[in-house]
Design a protein around this motif. Sequence first.
Motif, PDB file in Angstrom:
ATOM      1  N   PRO A  11       0.830  -1.202   0.000  1.00  0.00           N
ATOM      2  CA  PRO A  11       0.000   0.000   0.000  1.00  0.00           C
ATOM      3  C   PRO A  11       0.870   1.260   0.000  1.00  0.00           C
ATOM      4  O   PRO A  11       1.900   1.310   0.668  1.00  0.00           O
ATOM      5  N   GLN A  12       0.458   2.241  -0.793  1.00  0.00           N
ATOM      6  CA  GLN A  12       1.188   3.496  -0.850  1.00  0.00           C
ATOM      7  C   GLN A  12       0.870   4.309   0.405  1.00  0.00           C
ATOM      8  O   GLN A  12      -0.282   4.425   0.794  1.00  0.00           O
ATOM      9  N   ARG A  13       1.919   4.825   1.038  1.00  0.00           N
ATOM     10  CA  ARG A  13       1.693   5.658   2.208  1.00  0.00           C
ATOM     11  C   ARG A  13       1.069   6.974   1.746  1.00  0.00           C
ATOM     12  O   ARG A  13       1.386   7.470   0.668  1.00  0.00           O
ATOM     13  N   PRO A  14       0.205   7.543   2.571  1.00  0.00           N
ATOM     14  CA  PRO A  14      -0.438   8.794   2.157  1.00  0.00           C
ATOM     15  C   PRO A  14       0.560   9.951   2.104  1.00  0.00           C
ATOM     16  O   PRO A  14       1.488  10.022   2.908  1.00  0.00           O
ATOM     17  N   PHE A  15       0.334  10.828   1.147  1.00  0.00           N
ATOM     18  CA  PHE A  15       1.170  12.019   1.014  1.00  0.00           C
ATOM     19  C   PHE A  15       0.608  13.118   1.895  1.00  0.00           C
ATOM     20  O   PHE A  15      -0.604  13.232   2.079  1.00  0.00           O
ATOM     21  N   GLU A  16       1.508  13.926   2.433  1.00  0.00           N
ATOM     22  CA  GLU A  16       1.122  15.091   3.211  1.00  0.00           C
ATOM     23  C   GLU A  16       1.920  16.295   2.713  1.00  0.00           C
ATOM     24  O   GLU A  16       2.936  16.137   2.045  1.00  0.00           O
ATOM     25  N   THR A  17       1.464  17.475   3.026  1.00  0.00           N
ATOM     26  CA  THR A  17       2.160  18.698   2.655  1.00  0.00           C
ATOM     27  C   THR A  17       3.225  18.982   3.707  1.00  0.00           C
ATOM     28  O   THR A  17       2.956  18.899   4.907  1.00  0.00           O
ATOM     29  N   ILE A  18       4.435  19.293   3.238  1.00  0.00           N
ATOM     30  CA  ILE A  18       5.532  19.649   4.131  1.00  0.00           C
ATOM     31  C   ILE A  18       6.255  20.870   3.561  1.00  0.00           C
ATOM     32  O   ILE A  18       5.992  21.292   2.442  1.00  0.00           O
ATOM     33  N   THR A  95      -1.268  10.713  -5.522  1.00  0.00           N
ATOM     34  CA  THR A  95      -2.626  10.930  -5.032  1.00  0.00           C
ATOM     35  C   THR A  95      -2.554  11.558  -3.648  1.00  0.00           C
ATOM     36  O   THR A  95      -1.901  11.016  -2.750  1.00  0.00           O
ATOM     37  N   VAL A  96      -3.206  12.701  -3.511  1.00  0.00           N
ATOM     38  CA  VAL A  96      -3.254  13.405  -2.236  1.00  0.00           C
ATOM     39  C   VAL A  96      -4.723  13.662  -1.921  1.00  0.00           C
ATOM     40  O   VAL A  96      -5.409  14.352  -2.683  1.00  0.00           O
ATOM     41  N   ASN A  97      -5.182  13.080  -0.821  1.00  0.00           N
ATOM     42  CA  ASN A  97      -6.589  13.226  -0.418  1.00  0.00           C
ATOM     43  C   ASN A  97      -7.546  12.909  -1.566  1.00  0.00           C
ATOM     44  O   ASN A  97      -8.514  13.630  -1.805  1.00  0.00           O
ATOM     45  N   GLY A  98      -7.251  11.854  -2.305  1.00  0.00           N
ATOM     46  CA  GLY A  98      -8.109  11.409  -3.396  1.00  0.00           C
ATOM     47  C   GLY A  98      -7.931  12.168  -4.700  1.00  0.00           C
ATOM     48  O   GLY A  98      -8.596  11.848  -5.681  1.00  0.00           O
ATOM     49  N   GLN A  99      -7.071  13.169  -4.737  1.00  0.00           N
ATOM     50  CA  GLN A  99      -6.848  13.953  -5.956  1.00  0.00           C
ATOM     51  C   GLN A  99      -5.531  13.562  -6.601  1.00  0.00           C
ATOM     52  O   GLN A  99      -4.524  13.357  -5.911  1.00  0.00           O
TER      53      GLN A  99
END
Length: 116
Positions: A11-18, A95-99
């Motif tokens: 599973p791909q880890r979720p992306f976050e803004t940094i 993919t970030v928050n489904g986008q």
Amino acid sequence: MNSNMKTDTTPQRPFETISVSLDEGPPYKAYSCGEEWNGFQCPYFTFEEALKVTEHPDLKGLTYDSERDQFILADPEWPDDPTYGAKNFKAETITVNGQQIKVYAVGAFFWCWYKD
């Protein structure tokens, strides 16, 4: 099922803004899924933010190639070194928050990006 077909069940880890920066210079907005290289961040930048990275005074050889949709680092200090090769940072989609977002991993797994 085709035996040559590759299946990745990781599973791909979720992306976050940094926010990241190099040793010296301004911070840049980026995306991260927690990847690190030698303890440093491996950021993914939008096109607009990656263009800002090209303005960093220490990155004189970093340019954008619109025909190939990639950023290229051709370090002007090493043109005669036979072991040197330009680094290419191609467009990717994350993919970030489904986008779906088009990004460039400029300097990821290559430069010392610090998380601010």
